[in-house]
Each structure stands twice: as structure tokens, then as C-alpha cells.
Design a protein around this motif. Sequence first.
Motif, PDB file in Angstrom:
ATOM      1  N   GLN A 171      -3.302  24.755 -45.364  1.00 42.87           N
ATOM      2  CA  GLN A 171      -2.031  24.305 -45.937  1.00 42.87           C
ATOM      3  C   GLN A 171      -2.219  23.925 -47.405  1.00 42.87           C
ATOM      4  O   GLN A 171      -3.185  23.280 -47.773  1.00 42.87           O
ATOM      5  CB  GLN A 171      -1.491  23.111 -45.146  1.00 42.87           C
ATOM      6  CG  GLN A 171      -0.075  22.775 -45.496  1.00 42.87           C
ATOM      7  CD  GLN A 171       0.533  21.805 -44.503  1.00 42.87           C
ATOM      8  OE1 GLN A 171      -0.126  21.271 -43.635  1.00 42.87           O
ATOM      9  NE2 GLN A 171       1.817  21.577 -44.651  1.00 42.87           N
ATOM     10  N   GLY A 172      -1.303  24.385 -48.228  1.00 43.75           N
ATOM     11  CA  GLY A 172      -1.342  24.102 -49.651  1.00 43.75           C
ATOM     12  C   GLY A 172      -2.154  25.091 -50.466  1.00 43.75           C
ATOM     13  O   GLY A 172      -2.177  25.019 -51.686  1.00 43.75           O
ATOM     14  N   ILE A 173      -2.828  26.016 -49.799  1.00 42.45           N
ATOM     15  CA  ILE A 173      -3.616  27.034 -50.499  1.00 42.45           C
ATOM     16  C   ILE A 173      -2.835  28.342 -50.453  1.00 42.45           C
ATOM     17  O   ILE A 173      -2.466  28.823 -49.388  1.00 42.45           O
ATOM     18  CB  ILE A 173      -5.002  27.241 -49.830  1.00 42.45           C
ATOM     19  CG1 ILE A 173      -5.786  25.939 -49.757  1.00 42.45           C
ATOM     20  CG2 ILE A 173      -5.774  28.341 -50.540  1.00 42.45           C
ATOM     21  CD1 ILE A 173      -6.180  25.378 -51.093  1.00 42.45           C
ATOM     22  N   ASN A 174      -2.564  28.908 -51.612  1.00 43.26           N
ATOM     23  CA  ASN A 174      -1.790  30.140 -51.690  1.00 43.26           C
ATOM     24  C   ASN A 174      -2.664  31.254 -52.257  1.00 43.26           C
ATOM     25  O   ASN A 174      -2.894  31.318 -53.462  1.00 43.26           O
ATOM     26  CB  ASN A 174      -0.550  29.930 -52.556  1.00 43.26           C
ATOM     27  CG  ASN A 174       0.391  31.112 -52.496  1.00 43.26           C
ATOM     28  OD1 ASN A 174       0.267  31.965 -51.637  1.00 43.26           O
ATOM     29  ND2 ASN A 174       1.325  31.164 -53.429  1.00 43.26           N
ATOM     30  N   LEU A 175      -3.199  32.080 -51.358  1.00 41.95           N
ATOM     31  CA  LEU A 175      -4.036  33.207 -51.759  1.00 41.95           C
ATOM     32  C   LEU A 175      -3.417  34.506 -51.243  1.00 41.95           C
ATOM     33  O   LEU A 175      -2.774  34.503 -50.196  1.00 41.95           O
ATOM     34  CB  LEU A 175      -5.445  33.059 -51.170  1.00 41.95           C
ATOM     35  CG  LEU A 175      -6.274  31.873 -51.660  1.00 41.95           C
ATOM     36  CD1 LEU A 175      -7.549  31.741 -50.849  1.00 41.95           C
ATOM     37  CD2 LEU A 175      -6.606  32.039 -53.135  1.00 41.95           C
ATOM     38  N   PRO A 176      -3.636  35.611 -51.931  1.00 46.00           N
ATOM     39  CA  PRO A 176      -3.051  36.881 -51.479  1.00 46.00           C
ATOM     40  C   PRO A 176      -3.866  37.579 -50.384  1.00 46.00           C
ATOM     41  O   PRO A 176      -3.643  38.744 -50.113  1.00 46.00           O
ATOM     42  CB  PRO A 176      -3.022  37.710 -52.761  1.00 46.00           C
ATOM     43  CG  PRO A 176      -4.207  37.231 -53.530  1.00 46.00           C
ATOM     44  CD  PRO A 176      -4.291  35.741 -53.236  1.00 46.00           C
ATOM     45  N   LEU A 177      -4.797  36.871 -49.753  1.00 46.36           N
ATOM     46  CA  LEU A 177      -5.657  37.487 -48.745  1.00 46.36           C
ATOM     47  C   LEU A 177      -4.872  37.755 -47.465  1.00 46.36           C
ATOM     48  O   LEU A 177      -4.228  36.858 -46.919  1.00 46.36           O
ATOM     49  CB  LEU A 177      -6.846  36.573 -48.425  1.00 46.36           C
ATOM     50  CG  LEU A 177      -7.787  36.279 -49.578  1.00 46.36           C
ATOM     51  CD1 LEU A 177      -8.870  35.295 -49.136  1.00 46.36           C
ATOM     52  CD2 LEU A 177      -8.415  37.554 -50.100  1.00 46.36           C
ATOM     53  N   LEU A 178      -4.936  38.983 -46.993  1.00 47.52           N
ATOM     54  CA  LEU A 178      -4.309  39.342 -45.721  1.00 47.52           C
ATOM     55  C   LEU A 178      -5.288  39.188 -44.561  1.00 47.52           C
ATOM     56  O   LEU A 178      -4.908  38.804 -43.463  1.00 47.52           O
ATOM     57  CB  LEU A 178      -3.784  40.770 -45.752  1.00 47.52           C
ATOM     58  CG  LEU A 178      -2.619  41.036 -46.691  1.00 47.52           C
ATOM     59  CD1 LEU A 178      -2.227  42.506 -46.644  1.00 47.52           C
ATOM     60  CD2 LEU A 178      -1.438  40.160 -46.342  1.00 47.52           C
ATOM     61  N   GLY A 179      -6.551  39.547 -44.785  1.00 42.47           N
ATOM     62  CA  GLY A 179      -7.544  39.449 -43.731  1.00 42.47           C
ATOM     63  C   GLY A 179      -8.456  40.656 -43.720  1.00 42.47           C
ATOM     64  O   GLY A 179      -8.616  41.341 -44.737  1.00 42.47           O
ATOM     65  N   ASP A 180      -9.029  40.916 -42.544  1.00 40.34           N
ATOM     66  CA  ASP A 180     -10.017  41.979 -42.382  1.00 40.34           C
ATOM     67  C   ASP A 180      -9.601  42.947 -41.288  1.00 40.34           C
ATOM     68  O   ASP A 180      -9.101  42.524 -40.241  1.00 40.34           O
ATOM     69  CB  ASP A 180     -11.379  41.405 -41.992  1.00 40.34           C
ATOM     70  CG  ASP A 180     -11.921  40.402 -42.985  1.00 40.34           C
ATOM     71  OD1 ASP A 180     -11.555  40.486 -44.177  1.00 40.34           O
ATOM     72  OD2 ASP A 180     -12.717  39.529 -42.583  1.00 40.34           O
ATOM     73  N   ILE A 181      -9.857  44.222 -41.533  1.00 42.64           N
ATOM     74  CA  ILE A 181      -9.701  45.266 -40.519  1.00 42.64           C
ATOM     75  C   ILE A 181     -11.096  45.840 -40.284  1.00 42.64           C
ATOM     76  O   ILE A 181     -11.764  46.247 -41.235  1.00 42.64           O
ATOM     77  CB  ILE A 181      -8.754  46.392 -40.992  1.00 42.64           C
ATOM     78  CG1 ILE A 181      -7.358  45.845 -41.273  1.00 42.64           C
ATOM     79  CG2 ILE A 181      -8.703  47.517 -39.953  1.00 42.64           C
ATOM     80  CD1 ILE A 181      -6.437  46.848 -41.972  1.00 42.64           C
ATOM     81  N   VAL A 182     -11.513  45.850 -39.030  1.00 39.89           N
ATOM     82  CA  VAL A 182     -12.798  46.435 -38.669  1.00 39.89           C
ATOM     83  C   VAL A 182     -12.487  47.644 -37.793  1.00 39.89           C
ATOM     84  O   VAL A 182     -11.766  47.532 -36.798  1.00 39.89           O
ATOM     85  CB  VAL A 182     -13.686  45.423 -37.908  1.00 39.89           C
ATOM     86  CG1 VAL A 182     -15.041  46.045 -37.574  1.00 39.89           C
ATOM     87  CG2 VAL A 182     -13.862  44.141 -38.719  1.00 39.89           C
TER      88      VAL A 182
END
Length: 157
Positions: A79-90
Motif C-alpha cells: 500500500q502506498g507504493i505505485n510501480l508499473p510492475l505487472l508481475g512474472d510469466i513463466v
Amino acid sequence: MQLFIDLQVASANKNALPSLEIIEKWLLEAILKGSKTTRFEAELTVRIVDSAEIQQLNVQYRHKDKPTNVLSFPFNAPQGINLPLLGDIVICKQIVEQEALEQQKDLNAHWAHLLIHGSLHLLGYDHIIEQQALEMEDLETQILVKLGFPPPYNETE
């Protein structure tokens, strides 16, 4: 929209892999079509692995002791962190190739389908409930057809 992809190839066999540029094209289309909010930039990791690694991840995170074709790990920012990271696809190279052969699908079409499927999971789509599955399959089909591939689902799937 800007899309940043960290492509990690951990498969022993690096032959017949889609290029980073092609993967970016497929995922950009999926994220633009599937995103419920307007994003100006997004970042994700695509890791291409062999059967042993994906089986270990499947055991660890899904408690299923078998290899699978694709796994998605959405990034949940504190919460409170705004990053453009979507995640990981393996994604498992051997299984993608085996399924394409068994299902008589074009190899690139199957790569595109599974990467798009994984990216939609990163955006919050799921297929546990039938209605959600139908929505996700429809969206996958729209994206793949727009990219010039045939619909990925048929009556027997």
C-alpha cells in the motif's frame, strides 16, 4: 503505452523461440485490450523454462506435482507504493511445443496464446468460475484474431 519486458531464457534448448520484439507485440496488444485502467507504462518478466523448473514452481505455488504450460505471478505492490510492475510469466518451452504438435496448432500461435493468457492473469483475469472463463477466452480470442492468428479454442476444448 510503453512496455518493458525482462526476457529470461532458462531453457537448455534455445531453438525456435519467439523474439523479444514479437513477444512485446503480443503482450502489448493483450495489455492494451485487457487492462481495466489506462496505463502509460508497464513492466513484466517473461521467463522461458524447461519442464523441471515449471514443475517445481507448480508444486511450490499450486501444490500440483506436474509440469504445466504457463504460470503467472501478479505483482501486488505494498500500500502506498505505485510501480508499473505487472508481475512474472513463466512458460515451459517443451510443453508449448508438445501441445502445439498434439493440438495441431501453429507453434507461434500457441506461444502467443499462452503468453496472452498469462498476461491476462497478471491483469486480474481468471477462469475458475465459468462466466470468468468465458470472458477470458473471448478476450484471448479477440486479441489473437487481431494479431492474425486463428481462434485458439474449439468445441472440444
